[in-house]
Design a protein around this motif. Structure first.
Motif, PDB file in Angstrom:
ATOM      1  N   LEU A  70       0.846  -1.206   0.000  1.00 55.75           N
ATOM      2  CA  LEU A  70       0.000   0.000   0.000  1.00 55.75           C
ATOM      3  C   LEU A  70       0.879   1.252   0.000  1.00 55.75           C
ATOM      4  O   LEU A  70       0.474   2.308   0.467  1.00 55.75           O
ATOM      5  N   TRP A 111      -7.919  -0.864   6.997  1.00 56.95           N
ATOM      6  CA  TRP A 111      -7.269   0.332   7.561  1.00 56.95           C
ATOM      7  C   TRP A 111      -8.285   1.352   8.027  1.00 56.95           C
ATOM      8  O   TRP A 111      -7.959   2.207   8.853  1.00 56.95           O
ATOM      9  N   PRO A 115      -7.550  -0.021  11.952  1.00 57.18           N
ATOM     10  CA  PRO A 115      -6.170   0.222  11.515  1.00 57.18           C
ATOM     11  C   PRO A 115      -5.132  -0.465  12.391  1.00 57.18           C
ATOM     12  O   PRO A 115      -4.061  -0.838  11.906  1.00 57.18           O
ATOM     13  N   CYS A 118      -4.840  -3.858  11.006  1.00 54.50           N
ATOM     14  CA  CYS A 118      -4.211  -3.785   9.688  1.00 54.50           C
ATOM     15  C   CYS A 118      -2.695  -3.630   9.834  1.00 54.50           C
ATOM     16  O   CYS A 118      -1.915  -4.342   9.193  1.00 54.50           O
ATOM     17  N   CYS A 119      -2.258  -2.701  10.703  1.00 52.90           N
ATOM     18  CA  CYS A 119      -0.816  -2.525  10.936  1.00 52.90           C
ATOM     19  C   CYS A 119      -0.198  -3.788  11.512  1.00 52.90           C
ATOM     20  O   CYS A 119       0.943  -4.146  11.175  1.00 52.90           O
ATOM     21  N   ARG A 122       0.113  -6.310   8.597  1.00 48.84           N
ATOM     22  CA  ARG A 122       0.922  -5.916   7.439  1.00 48.84           C
ATOM     23  C   ARG A 122       2.316  -5.402   7.819  1.00 48.84           C
ATOM     24  O   ARG A 122       3.182  -5.285   6.952  1.00 48.84           O
ATOM     25  N   CYS A 201       1.795   4.322   4.369  1.00 46.44           N
ATOM     26  CA  CYS A 201       0.867   3.714   3.407  1.00 46.44           C
ATOM     27  C   CYS A 201      -0.075   4.778   2.841  1.00 46.44           C
ATOM     28  O   CYS A 201      -0.463   5.718   3.545  1.00 46.44           O
ATOM     29  N   PRO A 203      -3.371   4.833   2.202  1.00 42.32           N
ATOM     30  CA  PRO A 203      -4.649   5.171   2.855  1.00 42.32           C
ATOM     31  C   PRO A 203      -4.482   5.930   4.178  1.00 42.32           C
ATOM     32  O   PRO A 203      -5.449   6.515   4.660  1.00 42.32           O
ATOM     33  N   CYS A 204      -3.306   5.903   4.754  1.00 42.33           N
ATOM     34  CA  CYS A 204      -3.124   6.466   6.099  1.00 42.33           C
ATOM     35  C   CYS A 204      -2.131   7.628   6.122  1.00 42.33           C
ATOM     36  O   CYS A 204      -1.588   7.959   7.178  1.00 42.33           O
ATOM     37  N   TRP A 218      -2.460   8.728   9.917  1.00 48.85           N
ATOM     38  CA  TRP A 218      -3.721   8.349  10.586  1.00 48.85           C
ATOM     39  C   TRP A 218      -4.461   9.607  11.059  1.00 48.85           C
ATOM     40  O   TRP A 218      -4.887   9.700  12.219  1.00 48.85           O
TER      41      TRP A 218
HETATM   42  S1  SF4 Z   1      -0.478   2.273   7.912  1.00 51.54           S
HETATM   43 FE1  SF4 Z   1      -0.607   0.652   6.332  1.00 51.54          FE
HETATM   44  S2  SF4 Z   1      -0.646  -1.219   7.513  1.00 51.54           S
HETATM   45 FE2  SF4 Z   1      -1.201   0.446   8.934  1.00 51.54          FE
HETATM   46  S3  SF4 Z   1      -3.450   0.660   8.884  1.00 51.54           S
HETATM   47 FE3  SF4 Z   1      -2.641   2.015   7.335  1.00 51.54          FE
HETATM   48  S4  SF4 Z   1      -2.685   0.783   5.460  1.00 51.54           S
HETATM   49 FE4  SF4 Z   1      -2.792  -0.656   7.148  1.00 51.54          FE
END
Ligand code: SF4
Length: 242
Positions: A70, A111, A115, A118-119, A122, A201, A203-204, A218
């Motif tokens: 990502l 995420w 999240p 997800c972290c 990943r 990433c 999305p964050c 975030w």
């Molecule tokens: S930083 Fe990456 S691994 Fe963590 S929640 Fe966002 S997309 Fe997922």
């Protein structure tokens, strides 16, 4: 490796090396740990500095990054540029689950819904697996980055991964790092020039004012760490999926 011995060794190393330059810390660390030591980077300016320093000193340790699948295309291009410029190979560490497998198991866009999980899936777990046969890992963590990092020591015990963690830039400030990058004409992620103080990433990560060095990660969530640099006191509280 005997943890008790490591903790004594860590205390002694911190006493000796708090005010040393990162080059000296890397050199000493390589003498201590040899090729059982690795460098992890997310390709921020601190990581670029450390890669340059290792290269200039011809310290032949493995370098890796956590590929969440990502990441921005600019990040992969910087990886390629560093590999070419320093004639190195940067290992790509991937999660067990592909994005589609993760979506199937936990729902789309984890995420957004969770999240922390997800972290964990990943980043935290792949790192733990990768470090399971290593003795030490070097990071670009610095005290000035966030309140959660302001107690960072040069040498630490990493209780989650059960290795020694080495932060040669712990007492460097953001401006120090950028001065080094500019002085040595090193490449960096062009997104920094587009208002991103820090880059993770897609999305964050968002552009942000530079209130803190981690602004834009975030955004609008009560989360400032992915979990790979969790302070040891939080780990002891069982908070290791944060
Ligand atoms: S930083 Fe990456 S691994 Fe963590 S929640 Fe966002 S997309 Fe997922």
């Amino acid at each position: 490796m005997n943890k008790k011995l490591d903790l004594i060794r860590i205390q002694n190393l911190n006493k000796c090396f708090e005010y040393n330059q990162p080059q000296e810390i890397l050199s000493l660390a390589f003498k201590e740990f040899g090729k059982d030591m690795v460098l992890g980077t997310g390709f921020g300016p601190s990581g670029v500095l450390l890669i340059h320093s290792l290269s200039m000193q011809k310290i032949p340790i493995r370098i890796f990054f956590l590929d969440t699948h990502l990441l921005f295309s600019e990040t992969y291009r910087l990886r390629d540029e560093l590999q070419n410029r320093f004639n190195i190979e940067i290992e790509q560490i991937s999660p067990d689950l592909s994005l589609s497998e993760q979506a199937e198991k936990y729902g789309d866009e984890l995420w957004k819904s969770d999240p922390n999980r997800c972290c964990y899936l990943r980043k935290v777990l792949p790192l733990k697996t990768y470090l399971s046969d290593k003795s030490a890992w070097v990071t670009g963590v610095r005290r000035s980055q966030t309140t959660t990092r302001n107690q960072t020591r040069i040498f630490e015990w990493d209780p989650l991964n059960e290795v020694v963690k080495i932060n040669p830039l712990a007492n460097w400030r953001n401006d120090d790092v950028w001065d080094y990058i500019n002085e040595h004409n090193l490449p960096y992620n062009p997104l920094h020039d587009q208002g991103y103080p820090t880059i993770g990433c897609i999305p964050c990560t968002e552009p942000a004012d530079s209130r803190t060095e981690r602004s834009g990660r975030w955004k609008n969530r009560n989360k400032i760490e992915c979990g790979i640099h969790i302070p040891s006191q939080n780990f002891q509280n069982g908070n290791h999926e944060n």
